[in-house]
Design an enzyme around this catalytic site. Structure first.
Site, PDB file in Angstrom:
ATOM      1  N   HIS A  60     -10.444   0.827   1.533  1.00  0.00           N
ATOM      2  CA  HIS A  60     -10.177   1.893   2.512  1.00  0.00           C
ATOM      3  C   HIS A  60     -11.480   2.022   3.308  1.00  0.00           C
ATOM      4  O   HIS A  60     -12.447   2.611   2.837  1.00  0.00           O
ATOM      5  CB  HIS A  60      -9.848   3.182   1.738  1.00  0.00           C
ATOM      6  N   HIS A  93       0.836  -1.206   0.000  1.00  0.00           N
ATOM      7  CA  HIS A  93       0.000   0.000   0.000  1.00  0.00           C
ATOM      8  C   HIS A  93       0.867   1.251   0.000  1.00  0.00           C
ATOM      9  O   HIS A  93       1.431   1.635   1.022  1.00  0.00           O
ATOM     10  CB  HIS A  93      -0.904   0.002   1.240  1.00  0.00           C
ATOM     11  N   HIS A 142      -4.936  -0.854   5.627  1.00  0.00           N
ATOM     12  CA  HIS A 142      -4.611  -0.138   6.868  1.00  0.00           C
ATOM     13  C   HIS A 142      -5.655  -0.288   7.984  1.00  0.00           C
ATOM     14  O   HIS A 142      -6.275   0.670   8.410  1.00  0.00           O
ATOM     15  CB  HIS A 142      -4.324   1.343   6.595  1.00  0.00           C
ATOM     16  N   ASP A 183       1.450   2.585   3.642  1.00  0.00           N
ATOM     17  CA  ASP A 183       0.561   3.704   3.274  1.00  0.00           C
ATOM     18  C   ASP A 183       1.389   4.982   3.050  1.00  0.00           C
ATOM     19  O   ASP A 183       0.977   6.083   3.420  1.00  0.00           O
ATOM     20  CB  ASP A 183      -0.529   3.929   4.327  1.00  0.00           C
ATOM     21  N   HIS A 222       1.518   5.330  -2.108  1.00  0.00           N
ATOM     22  CA  HIS A 222       1.096   6.376  -3.051  1.00  0.00           C
ATOM     23  C   HIS A 222       2.346   6.991  -3.661  1.00  0.00           C
ATOM     24  O   HIS A 222       3.176   7.538  -2.944  1.00  0.00           O
ATOM     25  CB  HIS A 222       0.289   7.450  -2.319  1.00  0.00           C
TER      26      HIS A 222
HETATM   27 ZN    ZN Z   1      -6.491   4.545   2.472  1.00  0.00          ZN
END
Ligand code: ZN
Length: 431
Positions: A180, A61, A233, A306, A63
């Site tokens: 999420h 996970h 998460h 995350d 970004h």
């Molecule tokens: Zn998220």
């Protein structure tokens, strides 16, 4: 180029290996794994005495922000940051701008990662077009272009109807729907966990119920569809219990926890430091301890960062207008070793499962990546070397981390992928 990793303690849960060995890598492939390999055949030697050598760490996970927010991170800087933190493979979540909801953007992300030549990037496609929660994105086309999962991350999958369709459709491709879990009507305007501490600080709170409602909805739908639900998460003890019972019933539900939910509780917000603002929020101590239990008893499959880079001005502002999220690649290994291994006696092998072999299975990488003949894909780390985290050493474009200045026991040493060998530097030796 021949690289010899000498005297490392190889821990590979896939093959059951747990002993001191040498590994010879020839032109980016594992050539030999044995004792007392000849140093004269090597162009470069890594003395891994006292270090752990494991299949490359995988982040399920993250970004990477490109396309759309290259000031926070690019695919290249993200991939460098990942390897500097000890990860050889990372996912790329689809909440980019434009959104990764079609094959062209998936292809662009993979191409840019390939050209950068650092960590492998496994894209996660959006569940819905534009992540708008109305209609399914072109999942089949994105699968052909290499996505490993779908998610509307940043938001939950908007409706039960859409989630049902996504679970059903993804079942055809054998990939998970990553959720999420946040019931948005219960978190409007909130910045931290709702509990005693939010009341004391006068900040609006997000209740764990907001997470529990979506986790509950999705487990029920997944049981009905017999799909593959992955809860991203996880942070609530009650949700953890629901996942545990679903697993006990034999349902295909997997989950992850972040290093920061293992490391901090909501009392950290007393400093009003915006680097403690993220979604889901860091929770109360009982939730944190429950997550650690979840790692120990196998309910939680993996630890995912995350990684959420933000430019300085989006974090260095008032708490109720700052961006949610923190960077994670370059602090994950140290935070996890310090908290789980040293403070809670979690065996190193279990940590390797949670950060390497289990997330690898969730995103569909080949089994047993640390074997003769395979492309080199290795993480080397120390369990005992103490460092003080120094974000100035990070390769990420962003610096939004609550771990700055913390002294942590354990750190990444090298990340190796093919012919790329990165010496990890994330902190200073403690003086
Ligand atoms: Zn998220």
């Amino acid at each position: 180029m021949n690289l010899l990793i000498k005297n490392g303690h190889v821990i590979n849960p896939d093959s059951g290996t747990d002993k001191v060995l040498d590994i010879l890598i020839a032109d980016g492939r594992v050539d030999q794994i044995d004792v007392n390999l000849d140093e004269s055949a090597a162009d470069k030697v890594i003395d891994a005495t006292g270090m752990i050598v494991a299949p490359g760490f995988v982040d399920a996970h993250a970004h990477l922000r490109e396309p759309g927010n290259e000031r926070a991170e690019t695919i290249e800087s993200g991939c460098k940051s990942a390897m500097n933190g000890g990860f050889t493979t990372v996912t790329a979540m689809p909440n980019t701008n434009p959104c990764m909801d079609n094959a062209a953007i998936v292809s662009l992300v993979r191409e840019k990662a390939h050209r950068a030549g650092y960590a492998k990037v496994c894209p996660v496609g959006a569940v819905s077009k534009g992540r708008a929660g109305q209609e399914l994105a072109a999942i089949g086309e994105m699968v052909r272009e290499g996505i490993v999962a779908v998610s509307d991350d940043g938001s939950p999958v908007a409706t039960a109807e859409l989630m049902e369709k996504a679970l059903e459709y993804c079942q055809l491709f054998g990939i998970p729907v990553m959720e999420h879990a946040e019931e948005l009507t219960l978190t409007r305007g909130a910045v931290m966990n709702e509990d005693f501490m939010s009341a004391k600080l006068g900040l609006k709170g997000m209740p764990t119920v907001a997470e529990d409602i979506i986790v509950s909805r999705d487990i029920i739908l997944n049981r009905y569809i017999r799909g593959w639900l992955h809860i991203s998460h996880l942070s609530s003890e009650y949700s953890l219990g629901m996942v545990r019972r679903a697993k006990d019933r034999g349902e295909n539900v997997t989950t992850e926890v972040t290093p920061h939910h293992l490391f901090f509780n909501d009392r950290a917000l007393e400093t009003f430091d915006t680097n403690f603002i993220m979604k889901p929020p860091i929770r109360i101590e009982a939730d944190r301890l429950a997550m650690i239990e979840g790692i120990k008893d196998g309910t939680i499959d993996c630890i995912a960062t995350d990684h959420a880079p933000h430019p300085h001005e989006h974090k260095n502002c008032e708490i109720d207008i700052c961006a949610f999220g923190i960077i994670g690649f370059e602090t994950a290994i140290s935070a996890v070793l310090d908290m789980l291994h040293h403070q809670h006696a979690v065996p190193v092998k279990r940590i390797v499962e949670c950060m390497s072999t289990n997330p690898a299975k969730i995103i569909g990488l080949k089994d047993d990546r640390l074997r003769v003949g395979a492309k080199a894909d290795i993480t080397i780390f120390s369990t005992d070397r103490e460092i003080v985290i120094d974000p100035e050493k990070f390769k990420s474009r962003s610096r939004n981390t609550p771990f700055k200045g913390l002294k942590l026991r354990g750190c990444p040493e090298y990340a190796i992928r093919g012919t790329r060998v990165v010496k990890c530097e994330v902190g200073e030796e403690d003086k």
